[in-house]
Design a protein around this motif. Sequence first.
Motif, mmCIF file in Angstrom:
data_model
loop_
_atom_site.group_PDB
_atom_site.id
_atom_site.type_symbol
_atom_site.label_atom_id
_atom_site.label_comp_id
_atom_site.label_asym_id
_atom_site.label_seq_id
_atom_site.Cartn_x
_atom_site.Cartn_y
_atom_site.Cartn_z
ATOM 1 N N LYS A 141 0.817 -1.208 0.000
ATOM 2 C CA LYS A 141 0.000 0.000 0.000
ATOM 3 C C LYS A 141 0.854 1.263 0.000
ATOM 4 C CE LYS A 141 -3.721 -2.250 2.611
ATOM 5 N NZ LYS A 141 -4.573 -2.177 3.820
ATOM 6 N N VAL A 142 2.127 1.121 -0.283
ATOM 7 C CA VAL A 142 3.030 2.261 -0.276
ATOM 8 C C VAL A 142 2.592 3.269 -1.342
ATOM 9 C CG1 VAL A 142 4.640 1.258 -1.940
ATOM 10 C CG2 VAL A 142 5.479 2.889 -0.249
ATOM 11 N N SER A 143 2.850 4.557 -1.100
ATOM 12 C CA SER A 143 2.398 5.601 -2.021
ATOM 13 C C SER A 143 3.178 5.563 -3.331
ATOM 14 C CB SER A 143 2.561 6.983 -1.383
ATOM 15 O OG SER A 143 3.931 7.335 -1.299
ATOM 16 N N VAL A 144 2.587 6.145 -4.363
ATOM 17 C CA VAL A 144 3.237 6.211 -5.671
ATOM 18 C C VAL A 144 4.558 6.969 -5.568
ATOM 19 C CG1 VAL A 144 3.041 7.175 -8.000
ATOM 20 C CG2 VAL A 144 1.092 6.004 -6.975
ATOM 21 N N LYS A 145 4.585 8.014 -4.772
ATOM 22 C CA LYS A 145 5.816 8.796 -4.602
ATOM 23 C C LYS A 145 6.924 7.947 -4.000
ATOM 24 C CE LYS A 145 7.608 13.092 -2.593
ATOM 25 N NZ LYS A 145 7.277 14.306 -1.804
ATOM 26 N N GLN A 146 6.592 7.143 -3.005
ATOM 27 C CA GLN A 146 7.594 6.286 -2.375
ATOM 28 C C GLN A 146 8.103 5.226 -3.345
ATOM 29 O OE1 GLN A 146 4.959 5.397 1.023
ATOM 30 N NE2 GLN A 146 6.648 5.989 2.372
ATOM 31 N N VAL A 147 7.203 4.678 -4.159
ATOM 32 C CA VAL A 147 7.614 3.700 -5.171
ATOM 33 C C VAL A 147 8.560 4.352 -6.170
ATOM 34 C CG1 VAL A 147 6.813 2.243 -7.074
ATOM 35 C CG2 VAL A 147 5.524 2.316 -4.932
ATOM 36 N N GLY A 190 14.301 4.634 -8.228
ATOM 37 C CA GLY A 190 15.344 5.434 -8.857
ATOM 38 C C GLY A 190 14.888 6.493 -9.828
ATOM 39 N N PHE A 191 13.583 6.790 -9.874
ATOM 40 C CA PHE A 191 13.109 7.839 -10.778
ATOM 41 C C PHE A 191 13.400 9.211 -10.174
ATOM 42 C CE2 PHE A 191 10.715 4.207 -12.268
ATOM 43 C CZ PHE A 191 10.773 4.368 -13.646
ATOM 44 N N TYR A 227 7.927 12.334 -13.503
ATOM 45 C CA TYR A 227 8.605 11.575 -14.560
ATOM 46 C C TYR A 227 8.216 10.099 -14.488
ATOM 47 C CZ TYR A 227 12.322 9.528 -17.368
ATOM 48 O OH TYR A 227 13.008 8.813 -18.311
ATOM 49 N N PHE A 228 8.137 9.560 -13.271
ATOM 50 C CA PHE A 228 7.722 8.169 -13.079
ATOM 51 C C PHE A 228 6.310 7.949 -13.620
ATOM 52 C CE2 PHE A 228 5.534 5.220 -9.969
ATOM 53 C CZ PHE A 228 5.937 4.058 -10.613
ATOM 54 N N PRO A 244 0.147 4.698 -12.500
ATOM 55 C CA PRO A 244 0.611 3.842 -11.400
ATOM 56 C C PRO A 244 -0.456 3.638 -10.326
ATOM 57 C CG PRO A 244 2.288 5.461 -11.964
ATOM 58 C CD PRO A 244 1.063 5.832 -12.731
ATOM 59 N N LYS A 245 -1.195 4.708 -10.001
ATOM 60 C CA LYS A 245 -2.215 4.613 -8.958
ATOM 61 C C LYS A 245 -3.344 3.681 -9.374
ATOM 62 C CE LYS A 245 -3.748 5.871 -4.922
ATOM 63 N NZ LYS A 245 -2.994 5.492 -3.711
ATOM 64 N N HIS A 246 -3.794 3.800 -10.610
ATOM 65 C CA HIS A 246 -4.845 2.902 -11.099
ATOM 66 C C HIS A 246 -4.358 1.459 -11.096
ATOM 67 C CE1 HIS A 246 -7.274 6.159 -13.463
ATOM 68 N NE2 HIS A 246 -7.323 6.312 -12.159
ATOM 69 N N TYR A 247 -3.119 1.278 -11.510
ATOM 70 C CA TYR A 247 -2.547 -0.073 -11.535
ATOM 71 C C TYR A 247 -2.524 -0.661 -10.126
ATOM 72 C CZ TYR A 247 0.813 -3.841 -12.373
ATOM 73 O OH TYR A 247 1.428 -5.073 -12.452
ATOM 74 N N GLN A 248 -2.092 0.142 -9.160
ATOM 75 C CA GLN A 248 -2.025 -0.332 -7.773
ATOM 76 C C GLN A 248 -3.417 -0.664 -7.238
ATOM 77 O OE1 GLN A 248 -1.078 2.521 -4.602
ATOM 78 N NE2 GLN A 248 0.449 1.061 -3.844
ATOM 79 N N ASN A 249 -4.368 0.235 -7.460
ATOM 80 C CA ASN A 249 -5.728 -0.011 -6.973
ATOM 81 C C ASN A 249 -6.308 -1.288 -7.563
ATOM 82 O OD1 ASN A 249 -5.715 2.259 -5.401
ATOM 83 N ND2 ASN A 249 -6.859 3.530 -6.848
#
Length: 384
Positions: free
Chosen positions: A222-228, A233-234, A239-240, A252-257
């Motif tokens: 459940k880690v945040s997109v920013k932490q990922v 290394g982005f 940019y990520f 990324p958020k949709h993918y995680q959800n």
Amino acid sequence: MKIRILSIDIDKSEGSDTIIDKSKGVKNYTLYIFKSNALAKTSVGLTDVHAGDILFLGPDFPHYIRSKQGEWAYDAISFKGSDATRLVSQVGIELNSLNTPLQTYFADALLEKISKEIRSTDMLWERVVASCLDELLTKVVRFSKQDFVLSMPDHSQKLRDLRTEVHENFSKPWTIGQMASMMGLSASRFASLYKQEFTTSPTEDLIRTRITQAKKMLSTTKVSVKQVSQACGFESVHYFHRAFKRRNNITPKHYQNHKLSMKGSIPVEEKTFTLDGLSIDSDFSGTMEIVGGEIVFHGSNAEWAEFLGSSAEEVQNKPFLNFVSPQDLNIAQETINNIMEGRNVKDISLNLVTNDGSFSKIAFSALTKGNTWFWFAKKALLQD
């Protein structure tokens, strides 16, 4: 040195029906550097040529080159002059024969430099042009000689070892210059060898590895997109977000959800309600204004128009309510009323009607900053 450049072609493409046919030849020297397969006349007759092959034709020798299959491309330079024959003789390049150098990475840069010098006519430009032409012909001969090729270092294993180290430490801020330095090569030479070995650039190769690792994290935590983004290394979360969406057609958020919902573990929604947060989490965005009690979009992009099955002009001129399905008109009108009263709205679920009559579900958000309203929309997630 008196040498006159008659023409330069860089990355020239020809159609499958295009034929270079000068049966009587020309009164100058011409060097062809092939970027794709073709058929060409040499001293031994009609010959198959491949990408990377070089054909050097002398005065009066017939020029005959045509497609082998489909479009074909090449670089070429033609020259003459009182010192041209002397230069060709000194270099020792074979006339009217096919050369197959190990590498041709040097050709484009030298041709570009020659072209630039001719256009600029700066001080001593003719000497610079002659020097570049000398270097070009010399390298063609050098990289075509078997004894020279055999004496060259084999970079293949070193490249593979470097790639392993970089990809095992993907979170480090790697640069092309740093990797090239570890190989003892220039940045351009390193990038060229890397692409030859792995059929992709060092940068793209590393991005793919980072995104693969990011997908693993997003799928299991459940880690945040920013932490990922930081862990992989982005250089920035923006940019990520762009890199991930470009290669996976999903944020990324949709993918995680989606991945976590399949496991019955939907992460708690982030509390941030900011322009950056909405921008990262949305598929479409732009600015808008309220005209006569209706939302009018500005800055809507081609993807948003395509999603609605309309032209960009129609999207900007047509009131938003015209796109909303009848059963959601009350919700949409209430959303507009809230916006008119200066209240931000977030993730309002609406069904939109496209031009072909089908329905597309979105989550609509709007946020004011200063005197400007920004709108955001994200598509309902489809199954992978």
